[in-house]
Scaffold this motif. Structure first.
Motif, PDB file in Angstrom:
ATOM      1  N   THR A 145       5.357  43.762  -1.132  1.00 22.75           N
ATOM      2  CA  THR A 145       4.656  43.025  -0.076  1.00 22.75           C
ATOM      3  C   THR A 145       3.183  43.413   0.030  1.00 22.75           C
ATOM      4  OG1 THR A 145       5.589  44.628   1.471  1.00 22.75           O
ATOM      5  CG2 THR A 145       6.673  42.490   1.343  1.00 22.75           C
ATOM      6  N   ARG A 146       2.774  44.489  -0.654  1.00 21.65           N
ATOM      7  CA  ARG A 146       1.323  44.817  -0.671  1.00 21.65           C
ATOM      8  C   ARG A 146       0.762  44.649  -2.087  1.00 21.65           C
ATOM      9  NH1 ARG A 146       0.123  50.429   2.048  1.00 21.65           N
ATOM     10  NH2 ARG A 146       1.735  51.108   0.595  1.00 21.65           N
ATOM     11  N   THR A 147       1.423  43.803  -2.860  1.00 21.75           N
ATOM     12  CA  THR A 147       1.020  43.620  -4.259  1.00 21.75           C
ATOM     13  C   THR A 147       0.211  42.337  -4.418  1.00 21.75           C
ATOM     14  OG1 THR A 147       2.983  44.803  -5.012  1.00 21.75           O
ATOM     15  CG2 THR A 147       1.987  43.288  -6.601  1.00 21.75           C
ATOM     16  N   ASN A 148      -0.756  42.378  -5.313  1.00 21.04           N
ATOM     17  CA  ASN A 148      -1.492  41.162  -5.646  1.00 21.04           C
ATOM     18  C   ASN A 148      -0.493  40.098  -6.128  1.00 21.04           C
ATOM     19  OD1 ASN A 148      -2.480  39.484  -8.007  1.00 21.04           O
ATOM     20  ND2 ASN A 148      -4.391  40.084  -7.004  1.00 21.04           N
ATOM     21  N   PRO A 149      -0.443  38.934  -5.449  1.00 19.03           N
ATOM     22  CA  PRO A 149       0.608  37.955  -5.759  1.00 19.03           C
ATOM     23  C   PRO A 149       0.644  37.539  -7.235  1.00 19.03           C
ATOM     24  CG  PRO A 149      -0.539  37.331  -3.761  1.00 19.03           C
ATOM     25  CD  PRO A 149      -1.278  38.510  -4.316  1.00 19.03           C
ATOM     26  N   GLU A 150      -0.548  37.313  -7.834  1.00 18.92           N
ATOM     27  CA  GLU A 150      -0.560  36.836  -9.230  1.00 18.92           C
ATOM     28  C   GLU A 150       0.103  37.858 -10.149  1.00 18.92           C
ATOM     29  OE1 GLU A 150      -1.293  33.860  -9.724  1.00 18.92           O
ATOM     30  OE2 GLU A 150      -1.951  33.691  -7.634  1.00 18.92           O
ATOM     31  N   TYR A 151      -0.252  39.132  -9.911  1.00 22.10           N
ATOM     32  CA  TYR A 151       0.333  40.198 -10.744  1.00 22.10           C
ATOM     33  C   TYR A 151       1.842  40.284 -10.501  1.00 22.10           C
ATOM     34  CZ  TYR A 151       1.282  44.821 -12.675  1.00 22.10           C
ATOM     35  OH  TYR A 151       1.801  45.869 -13.395  1.00 22.10           O
ATOM     36  N   LEU A 152       2.239  40.156  -9.231  1.00 21.06           N
ATOM     37  CA  LEU A 152       3.674  40.221  -8.900  1.00 21.06           C
ATOM     38  C   LEU A 152       4.435  39.111  -9.638  1.00 21.06           C
ATOM     39  CD1 LEU A 152       5.948  41.455  -7.093  1.00 21.06           C
ATOM     40  CD2 LEU A 152       5.357  39.745  -5.383  1.00 21.06           C
ATOM     41  N   PHE A 153       3.908  37.895  -9.586  1.00 27.50           N
ATOM     42  CA  PHE A 153       4.607  36.771 -10.235  1.00 27.50           C
ATOM     43  C   PHE A 153       4.737  37.023 -11.741  1.00 27.50           C
ATOM     44  CE2 PHE A 153       2.276  34.031  -6.831  1.00 27.50           C
ATOM     45  CZ  PHE A 153       3.148  34.505  -5.858  1.00 27.50           C
ATOM     46  N   HIS A 154       3.646  37.530 -12.317  1.00 31.84           N
ATOM     47  CA  HIS A 154       3.663  37.774 -13.758  1.00 31.84           C
ATOM     48  C   HIS A 154       4.712  38.841 -14.110  1.00 31.84           C
ATOM     49  CE1 HIS A 154       2.318  38.030 -17.807  1.00 31.84           C
ATOM     50  NE2 HIS A 154       1.748  39.224 -17.682  1.00 31.84           N
ATOM     51  N   MET A 155       4.721  39.905 -13.336  1.00 35.39           N
ATOM     52  CA  MET A 155       5.680  40.981 -13.594  1.00 35.39           C
ATOM     53  C   MET A 155       7.125  40.454 -13.486  1.00 35.39           C
ATOM     54  SD  MET A 155       5.984  44.520 -11.461  1.00 35.39           S
ATOM     55  CE  MET A 155       5.658  46.002 -12.354  1.00 35.39           C
ATOM     56  N   ASP A 189       6.447  31.402  -2.334  1.00 33.84           N
ATOM     57  CA  ASP A 189       5.509  31.496  -3.464  1.00 33.84           C
ATOM     58  C   ASP A 189       6.198  32.071  -4.697  1.00 33.84           C
ATOM     59  OD1 ASP A 189       3.602  30.464  -1.829  1.00 33.84           O
ATOM     60  OD2 ASP A 189       2.612  32.394  -1.412  1.00 33.84           O
ATOM     61  N   VAL A 190       7.054  33.071  -4.488  1.00 30.03           N
ATOM     62  CA  VAL A 190       7.774  33.640  -5.635  1.00 30.03           C
ATOM     63  C   VAL A 190       8.603  32.545  -6.297  1.00 30.03           C
ATOM     64  CG1 VAL A 190       9.688  35.187  -6.258  1.00 30.03           C
ATOM     65  CG2 VAL A 190       7.818  36.041  -4.825  1.00 30.03           C
ATOM     66  N   GLN A 191       9.279  31.747  -5.477  1.00 32.25           N
ATOM     67  CA  GLN A 191      10.139  30.698  -6.046  1.00 32.25           C
ATOM     68  C   GLN A 191       9.313  29.581  -6.705  1.00 32.25           C
ATOM     69  OE1 GLN A 191      13.841  30.140  -3.276  1.00 32.25           O
ATOM     70  NE2 GLN A 191      12.229  31.182  -2.120  1.00 32.25           N
ATOM     71  N   ALA A 192       8.092  29.384  -6.206  1.00 31.90           N
ATOM     72  CA  ALA A 192       7.272  28.306  -6.775  1.00 31.90           C
ATOM     73  C   ALA A 192       6.525  28.741  -8.031  1.00 31.90           C
ATOM     74  CB  ALA A 192       6.280  27.817  -5.725  1.00 31.90           C
ATOM     75  N   ASN A 193       6.285  30.058  -8.155  1.00 30.29           N
ATOM     76  CA  ASN A 193       5.371  30.505  -9.218  1.00 30.29           C
ATOM     77  C   ASN A 193       5.994  31.340 -10.328  1.00 30.29           C
ATOM     78  OD1 ASN A 193       2.609  29.606  -8.279  1.00 30.29           O
ATOM     79  ND2 ASN A 193       3.422  30.586  -6.448  1.00 30.29           N
ATOM     80  N   VAL A 194       7.261  31.719 -10.154  1.00 29.94           N
ATOM     81  CA  VAL A 194       7.859  32.586 -11.183  1.00 29.94           C
ATOM     82  C   VAL A 194       8.850  31.763 -12.011  1.00 29.94           C
ATOM     83  CG1 VAL A 194       9.283  34.641 -11.564  1.00 29.94           C
ATOM     84  CG2 VAL A 194       7.574  34.631  -9.723  1.00 29.94           C
ATOM     85  N   LYS A 195       8.508  31.606 -13.282  1.00 28.79           N
ATOM     86  CA  LYS A 195       9.394  30.828 -14.147  1.00 28.79           C
ATOM     87  C   LYS A 195      10.719  31.571 -14.319  1.00 28.79           C
ATOM     88  CE  LYS A 195       6.475  28.703 -17.186  1.00 28.79           C
ATOM     89  NZ  LYS A 195       5.684  29.309 -18.210  1.00 28.79           N
ATOM     90  N   GLY A 196      11.820  30.886 -14.201  1.00 25.37           N
ATOM     91  CA  GLY A 196      13.123  31.510 -14.429  1.00 25.37           C
ATOM     92  C   GLY A 196      13.753  32.046 -13.154  1.00 25.37           C
TER      93      GLY A 196
END
Ligand code: KIV
Ligand code: ZN
Length: 521
Positions: A145-155, A189-196
């Motif tokens: 919850t304190r992570t940069n969203p783009e990096y979180l999605f990529h990880m 956002d996680v559901q919209a941006n993370v493939k799979g």
């Protein structure tokens, strides 16, 4: 159409055990795991196998014995941890390896001291390694919850490609806000941006630093989480984890709102709460939702009047739904063995003939001291029986005597029975009754621990109530907990102190859990 289900992962035995000052023995963990099995949680996180040989053993014993729920072990994102976790759960019919690694810049910079690319690679490699052992792999980005969203999605995308089957958004420091624009938005956002992500289970793990852990868990369900993690009585690091009983009863009582199914047997909640409180020595506050002593008590005249007319006036759920025992029958000194057996069976204890005979003796002793023996008393008596049957015992208390008062010097005399059946009597003064009792025991055995916590609770109301005492002692930087129950405060203090000293004498195995964020190079 069948309703969607939310899976419940109980981490009392792992994150719960990380509460400051508590430590559970292997048999105690097994006892809680069996209760969680009865409660039908979906996943039991049984421990952190690499943290100590004792924890490895506990996870592996639970994995062998406890069937039904998935049995998980936590692992840092390093090969050795993953290997140990895999070994510990290998005998479970439904094993899971739960890998975690910090995703926030704060953690990566200050704790891991690694750059984001290296951290990402560690996450992927460890999930791949876990997948080599077991199909069911959970991955938690710590401090998500304190992570940069783009990096979180990529990880998350990368660990899903590597084989993770559950993605657990960890609100490690209880920072999230339970609103549609706060934690709800992150899940969206996680559901919209993370493939799979649509092919794995989305989970949340919320801490209670701002008192919002349950609220965050519930809003997460509204925003698509299909696994929720928590601990009985909300125990855990700092202010604890989300209380799993509150999540369960929220979803159960407000089915109309959530439209979600859960597997849990809610009637086992109360027993689980009492058990965890007894074993950890962490008292449940009286006004705690669901399991606190006052949770179903009505004090004001208007409320009592309403409840007497119809319970639904002031109760949104019935106490029976949570398994709170009704006080229908009170036993006393004239009660017989059959009466005791029947009451114990109602409370969920099915005893063999020999065990019943033993418990009956203790019951008679108690009934001699107390006019009425209530369900609470029986639970406490059963706890005491179990404790003495499972705990390492070198010394037992034969008797204790105390003289003092506000004029004399507090002095205690104890007679103990040692490991070889020999009796030892000694006496000592102290700055009060408890201090004198502990000093006398130390003198008799030749130990010298530091008393760091003393907690006394009345089992029931009334002047003749039994008291339970939980004591914590420290020796060579390690903490040991002891407990006892009796109607006499001096006797129960002696029992509890002796129980802590016995544990200290028996332990050379248990080691401290390494810091969760630490990653060996
Ligand atoms: O709070 C946390 O981040 C954790 C993880 C290991 C899931 O407990
Ligand atoms: Zn946690």
């Amino acid at each position: 159409m069948a309703k969607e289900k939310v899976l419940l992962l109980d981490t009392t035995l792992r994150d719960g055990e990380q509460s400051a000052g508590i430590g559970m023995t292997g048999p105690e963990k097994m006892e809680i795991a069996r209760q969680l099995q009865k409660m039908q949680v979906d996943i039991i996180e049984a421990g952190f196998a690499a943290s100590s040989p004792g924890d490895f053993e506990a996870v592996s014993a639970i994995a062998r014995e406890v069937e039904g729920p998935i049995i998980a072990s936590l692992a840092r994102a390093v090969a050795d941890d993953v290997d140990k976790a895999a070994k510990a759960v290998e005998h479970s019919k439904r094993p899971r390896i739960h890998v975690f690694l910090s995703s926030s810049e704060i953690h990566q910079m200050h704790q891991l001291r690694k750059n984001r690319e290296d951290v990402l690679e560690m996450a992927v490699k460890s999930v791949e390694r876990a997948k080599g052992y077991c199909d069911d792999v959970e991955f938690s980005p710590m401090d998500a919850t304190r992570t940069n969203p783009e990096y979180l999605f990529h990880m998350l995308e990368e660990v899903i490609k590597a084989g993770a089957t559950t993605i657990n958004i960890a609100d490690t420091v209880g920072y999230a806000i339970p609103s549609a624009t706060g934690f709800g938005q992150l899940l969206k956002d996680v559901q919209a941006n993370v493939k799979g992500i649509e092919n794995v289970t989305l989970s949340v793990h919320c801490h209670n630093d701002l008192g919002l852990a349950v609220a965050n868990s519930l809003i997460a369900v509204e925003f698509g989480a299909r696994q929720v993690e928590g601990c009985i009585n909300g125990i855990g690091e700092r202010a604890g984890n989300a209380s799993i009983e509150e999540i369960i009863m929220g979803l159960d009582t407000r089915k109309d709102h959530f439209g979600i199914e859960i597997n849990a047997d809610t009637t086992q909640i109360y027993s689980a709460s009492r058990m965890v409180s007894r074993i950890t020595g962490m008292a449940v506050q009286s006004n705690k939702a669901i399991v606190g002593e006052n949770a179903f008590r009505h004090a004001s005249g208007i409320h009592q009047d309403g409840v007497l007319k119809d319970r639904s006036t002031y109760e949104v759920m019935q106490p029976e739904r949570v398994g709170v025992p009704g006080n229908t029958l009170v036993l006393g000194k004239l009660s017989g063995r059959a009466g005791l057996q029947s009451r114990l069976e109602d409370l969920g204890y099915n005893l063999s003939r020999e065990d019943l005979a033993k418990v009956f003796e203790s019951f008679k002793d108690l009934a001699d001291k107390k006019r009425e023996v209530t369900d609470r008393d029986l639970e406490s008596l059963m706890d005491e029986e179990k404790r003495t049957a499972t705990e390492p015992i070198s010394y037992t208390l034969d008797h204790v005597q105390f003289t003092g008062g506000d004029q004399g010097i507090p002095t205690a005399t104890v007679k103990l029975i040692g490991p070889d059946g020999d009796s030892i009597t000694d006496a000592c003064t102290g700055n009060g009754p408890v201090d004198a009792v502990c000093n006398a025991i130390d003198r008799a055995i030749g130990t010298d621990s530091k008393l760091v916590d003393f907690n006394v609770q009345a089992v029931t109301e009334g002047i003749d109530s039994q008291g339970t005492v939980t004591i914590r002692i420290e020796k060579d930087g390690r903490t040991y907990t002891g407990r006892g129950a009796d109607t006499d405060i001096i006797v129960v203090s002696a029992k509890a102190y002796l129980s802590a000293v016995n544990r200290q004498l028996a332990s050379d195995e248990e080691s401290n859990v390494p810091p969760l964020g630490s990653t060996p190079d």
